[in-house]
Design a protein around this motif. Structure first.
Motif, mmCIF file in Angstrom:
data_model
loop_
_atom_site.group_PDB
_atom_site.id
_atom_site.type_symbol
_atom_site.label_atom_id
_atom_site.label_comp_id
_atom_site.label_asym_id
_atom_site.label_seq_id
_atom_site.Cartn_x
_atom_site.Cartn_y
_atom_site.Cartn_z
ATOM 1 N N THR A 45 0.832 -1.219 0.000
ATOM 2 C CA THR A 45 0.000 0.000 0.000
ATOM 3 C C THR A 45 0.851 1.247 0.000
ATOM 4 O OG1 THR A 45 -0.131 -0.137 2.415
ATOM 5 C CG2 THR A 45 -1.924 -1.156 1.161
ATOM 6 N N GLN A 46 2.059 1.106 0.489
ATOM 7 C CA GLN A 46 2.957 2.276 0.508
ATOM 8 C C GLN A 46 3.292 2.734 -0.916
ATOM 9 O OE1 GLN A 46 6.688 1.555 2.384
ATOM 10 N NE2 GLN A 46 7.202 3.706 2.609
ATOM 11 N N SER A 47 3.281 1.688 -1.819
ATOM 12 C CA SER A 47 3.616 2.037 -3.206
ATOM 13 C C SER A 47 2.577 2.945 -3.854
ATOM 14 C CB SER A 47 3.762 0.750 -4.029
ATOM 15 O OG SER A 47 2.512 0.059 -4.099
ATOM 16 N N PHE A 48 1.364 2.961 -3.279
ATOM 17 C CA PHE A 48 0.326 3.862 -3.802
ATOM 18 C C PHE A 48 0.556 5.304 -3.372
ATOM 19 C CE2 PHE A 48 -1.779 -0.273 -3.797
ATOM 20 C CZ PHE A 48 -2.290 -0.339 -5.061
ATOM 21 N N GLN A 49 1.428 5.522 -2.453
ATOM 22 C CA GLN A 49 1.647 6.872 -1.912
ATOM 23 C C GLN A 49 3.019 7.392 -2.345
ATOM 24 O OE1 GLN A 49 -0.784 8.423 -0.206
ATOM 25 N NE2 GLN A 49 -2.088 6.606 -0.433
ATOM 26 N N GLY A 50 3.290 7.325 -3.709
ATOM 27 C CA GLY A 50 4.620 7.748 -4.183
ATOM 28 C C GLY A 50 4.782 9.259 -4.295
ATOM 29 N N GLY A 51 3.633 10.031 -4.354
ATOM 30 C CA GLY A 51 3.741 11.499 -4.449
ATOM 31 C C GLY A 51 3.812 12.020 -5.896
ATOM 32 N N LYS A 52 3.619 11.119 -6.908
ATOM 33 C CA LYS A 52 3.683 11.531 -8.308
ATOM 34 C C LYS A 52 2.276 11.492 -8.917
ATOM 35 C CE LYS A 52 8.386 9.866 -8.977
ATOM 36 N NZ LYS A 52 9.256 8.974 -9.762
ATOM 37 N N ILE A 53 1.821 12.628 -9.620
ATOM 38 C CA ILE A 53 0.467 12.745 -10.192
ATOM 39 C C ILE A 53 0.272 11.744 -11.309
ATOM 40 C CG2 ILE A 53 -1.154 14.275 -11.418
ATOM 41 C CD1 ILE A 53 -0.666 14.999 -8.496
ATOM 42 N N GLN A 54 1.337 11.515 -12.126
ATOM 43 C CA GLN A 54 1.222 10.584 -13.227
ATOM 44 C C GLN A 54 0.891 9.177 -12.738
ATOM 45 O OE1 GLN A 54 3.689 12.521 -12.450
ATOM 46 N NE2 GLN A 54 4.856 13.349 -14.218
ATOM 47 N N LEU A 55 1.510 8.788 -11.630
ATOM 48 C CA LEU A 55 1.279 7.453 -11.078
ATOM 49 C C LEU A 55 -0.128 7.319 -10.552
ATOM 50 C CD1 LEU A 55 2.672 4.769 -10.587
ATOM 51 C CD2 LEU A 55 3.362 5.613 -8.335
ATOM 52 N N TYR A 56 -0.610 8.381 -9.890
ATOM 53 C CA TYR A 56 -1.973 8.337 -9.359
ATOM 54 C C TYR A 56 -2.976 8.178 -10.502
ATOM 55 C CZ TYR A 56 -0.040 10.130 -4.979
ATOM 56 O OH TYR A 56 0.662 10.313 -3.848
ATOM 57 N N ILE A 57 -2.758 8.953 -11.682
ATOM 58 C CA ILE A 57 -3.670 8.866 -12.839
ATOM 59 C C ILE A 57 -3.623 7.460 -13.424
ATOM 60 C CG2 ILE A 57 -4.087 9.718 -15.207
ATOM 61 C CD1 ILE A 57 -3.020 12.447 -14.257
ATOM 62 N N PHE A 58 -2.374 6.847 -13.453
ATOM 63 C CA PHE A 58 -2.227 5.503 -13.988
ATOM 64 C C PHE A 58 -3.027 4.509 -13.182
ATOM 65 C CE2 PHE A 58 -0.022 1.444 -13.621
ATOM 66 C CZ PHE A 58 -0.121 0.975 -14.913
ATOM 67 N N TRP A 59 -2.908 4.531 -11.861
ATOM 68 C CA TRP A 59 -3.604 3.553 -10.997
ATOM 69 C C TRP A 59 -5.118 3.783 -11.046
ATOM 70 C CZ3 TRP A 59 -1.388 -0.635 -9.930
ATOM 71 C CH2 TRP A 59 -0.020 -0.698 -9.640
ATOM 72 N N ALA A 60 -5.549 5.003 -11.160
ATOM 73 C CA ALA A 60 -6.982 5.292 -11.246
ATOM 74 C C ALA A 60 -7.556 4.768 -12.560
ATOM 75 C CB ALA A 60 -7.225 6.791 -11.134
ATOM 76 N N ALA A 61 -6.823 4.964 -13.660
ATOM 77 C CA ALA A 61 -7.293 4.461 -14.950
ATOM 78 C C ALA A 61 -7.323 2.952 -14.949
ATOM 79 C CB ALA A 61 -6.382 4.980 -16.057
#
Length: 650
Positions: free
Chosen positions: A622-638
């Motif tokens: 779960t820590q990997s979901f909290q990397g602090g990068k917007i691109q990563l958050y958009i990727f996981w949401a998509a």
């Protein structure tokens, strides 16, 4: 008569009594501290210190005599609210005994300087003699039962050391052990008696105890029980039936030790204690005492008839005479028992030291002649009257006193015993005791005659041709003094009256004339019978009597062997069952411990560690979901929307 009041100073008497007690202890201390290199210092100092003790005892006796009781108590130790004391009780009985103990001990010390010359353990011998004397004086002077018991045990220890003096002799070591163990049997009863007395009176002090018992409405059962328990200790120390078999074996020790033990110390301690605590003994207890005494006297007198060892004959004689003293005490005549104790102290010490002179002289001749035989076996002796004339005379004088011949001290004290018995006898069984006492007197003449004849009369046997001479003056002088003390005038002006300055018994003269005539005739008859019986050298060859009715065999078979068998059974039971059960329990506990340890490590710790690892992995994921990068958050949401659409559409 009492001394003038100006000479009677309790503080001075206390000091002199303390010196009487402590000077022998100083002798022990000197012996313990001086090295073996200077053992001659102990040989010189020990007799001198005991002589000083005798001087202080004589002074104390001369001043205290006739003044009643002098009690001197000092605090000893405290238990809870009660303070135990230790002190002196000075009266006619105790001061008389201190003089006798010191006198006999001094003579034995002097005699021993000649008898023990050349012994490699002389220092240890004189050291223990001093300690023995100290312990006996402690019994005599103590004012309470607890102190008496302490000194009582010290006497037992010292006697064990002296009996086993020759440690290289297995028989001496065995005799010392036997004396110690049999006395402990009696002393166990003594200790129980002390407990009974304490639990019912709350005191050990003799003065307070006498008052407490005098206030009792009647003879209580606990008092009888306490008296009999104390008598168990007396029976052990004074060699009474059935605890007397240690005393003949104790003859393995040096002869001067035998004289000291038999005369005025150790075996005399029981008789003294009987007189000291006479107020404890109820009529029922006294009957037991009288019966025990007469049985002991008869058995020992019969045993003396078949012994061959001259010291063992004297040992059984002592047991028999102690039995008569105990019998007299059982009649309530404690003064009479003490009188015979005093007379017996002198003539029995003389007999033992005279026997020691015979043994010493024959041993010296044996050594020079290069022969080997038992110098104490009467069958190897005989005909020594011409070679040892002085010893023959002293043996005769003290032997006559033992046999109760008129004009000797033993006649006076035995007269007193017979008078007390005649006053006491009032029914059938008591008259039997009287008859047996006269029988013991008759037997005493027989074995005394046999002993003297076997040593000095007839022809020489194994000693023939040996150069046998009298011992040195240092040994003969003490024997001469004791032989003189065997005569009647030491105790009474009238040679046929037992009422002298040692004994005041108003009831005795009622039987005096008739009894004196009968006693004299009885002794003459016994002497005539002895001359007739002992025409042969050794007419008594009874194994039954020589082995004292096989009492030791009985003890070995039914007591010792039984105890050993029970001990062996309990030891095997302990090893096989008790230890087996304990070992099985221990092994089971170890097995359970190992199982619980494995379960704890594998299951409990595994579950805990697994849960921790799962939480750790989940946390990292779960820590990997909290990397602090917007691109990563958009990727996981998509990715999540695509997965959801696929799951709903399929």
């Amino acid at each position: 008569m009492p001394e003038p009041a100006s000479l009677y100073n309790p503080a001075t008497l206390q000091t002199f009594a303390l010196l009487t007690l402590l000077l022998p202890l100083v002798s022990f201390a000197v012996g313990a501290l001086v090295s073996e290199r200077y053992s001659w210092v102990v040989t010189l100092c020990a007799p001198f210190l005991v002589l000083l003790s005798l001087a202080t005892a004589i002074y104390t006796a001369s001043v205290q005599w006739g003044h009643g009781n002098l009690l001197v108590a000092m605090p000893w130790f405290t238990v809870s609210d009660y303070t135990f004391s230790a002190g002196f009780m000075l009266n006619a009985t105790s001061v008389c005994m201190t003089v006798i103990v010191a006198f006999i001990s001094f003579l034995v010390h002097v005699y021993s300087t000649g008898y023990m010359a050349g012994d490699p353990a002389t220092k240890r011998y004189f050291t223990m003699l001093g300690f023995f004397t100290f312990a006996m004086q402690g019994i005599v002077l103590a004012d309470n039962l607890l102190s008496i018991f302490v000194f009582w045990e010290l006497v037992g220890f010292a006697s064990c050391m002296l009996i086993g003096h020759w440690k290289e002799n297995p028989q001496a070591v065995a005799a010392a052990k036997k004396a110690f163990l049999l006395n402990r049997v009696g002393d166990a009863g003594f200790l129980v008696g002390l407990m009974l007395i304490w639990s019912h009176t709350g005191t050990f002090a003799l003065g307070d105890l006498a008052q407490a018992i005098a206030q009792l409405p009647g003879a209580a059962s606990w008092q009888t029980a306490a008296a009999l328990c104390i008598f168990c200790g007396i029976a052990g120390k004074s060699a009474q039936f059935p605890l007397f078999t240690w005393l003949p074996d104790a003859m393995e020790g040096p002869t001067p030790v035998s004289a000291l033990i038999h005369a005025a110390t150790m075996v005399a301690a029981g008789i003294f204690l009987l007189a000291r605590v006479s107020f404890v003994f109820t009529p029922a207890a006294l009957d037991v005492v009288a019966l025990t005494g007469i049985v002991t006297a008869v058995v020992a007198a019969l045993a003396a008839l078949s012994q061959h060892d001259i010291k063992k004959i004297l040992a059984y004689s002592t047991i028999s005479q102690l039995g008569l003293m105990v019998t007299a005490a059982g009649t309530g005549a404690f003064n009479v028992a003490m009188l015979h104790l005093v007379t017996h102290a002198f003539f029995k010490a003389c007999l033992f030291l005279s026997a020691g002179s015979v043994i010493h002289a024959v041993h010296q001749g044996q050594h020079q002649g290069h022969r080997k035989f038992d110098v104490q076996d009467m069958r190897n002796l005989g005909g020594l009257k011409t070679k040892l004339p002085f010893t023959y005379i002293t043996f005769m004088l003290s032997g006559c006193a033992l046999a109760g011949v008129p004009f000797f001290s033993g006649f006076l004290s035995k007269e007193a015993i017979f008078s007390a018995l005649l006053h006491w006898a009032d029914n059938g069984w008591r008259w039997l005791v009287v008859v047996l006492a006269f029988g013991v007197s008759f037997l005493t003449v027989l074995y005394t005659y046999r002993l003297i004849r076997g040593i000095f009369a007839g022809t020489e046997t194994a000693t023939a041709g040996l150069n046998i001479t009298e011992p040195p003056v240092i040994m003969r002088a003490p024997v001469a003094l004791l032989a003189g003390a065997s005569l009647w005038f030491m105790f009474s002006i009238n040679p046929f009256s037992c009422s002298g300055w040692f004994l005041q018994f108003p009831e005795l003269p009622a039987h005096h004339i008739t009894l004196t005539i009968f006693s004299t005739a009885w002794v003459i008859l016994a002497v005539v019978a002895a001359r007739f019986i002992f025409r042969e050298r050794n007419p008594f060859q009874s194994e039954l009597l020589r082995n004292t009715f096989y009492l030791d065999l009985y003890y070995q078979k039914y007591v010792t062997d039984s105890v050993v068998a029970v001990a062996g059974f309990t030891s095997r039971f302990d090893r096989k069952w008790i230890d087996g059960f304990l070992h099985a329990t221990a092994y089971a506990q170890i097995t359970v411990a190992h199982l619980t340890g494995w379960f704890d490590r594998a299951i409990i710790d595994g579950m805990v560690n697994g849960a921790a690892a799962l939480a750790r992995t989940t946390g990292r994921f779960t820590q990997s979901f909290q990397g602090g990068k917007i691109q990563l958050y958009i990727f996981w949401a998509a990715l999540a929307i695509i997965i959801f659409l696929i799951w709903t559409l399929v």
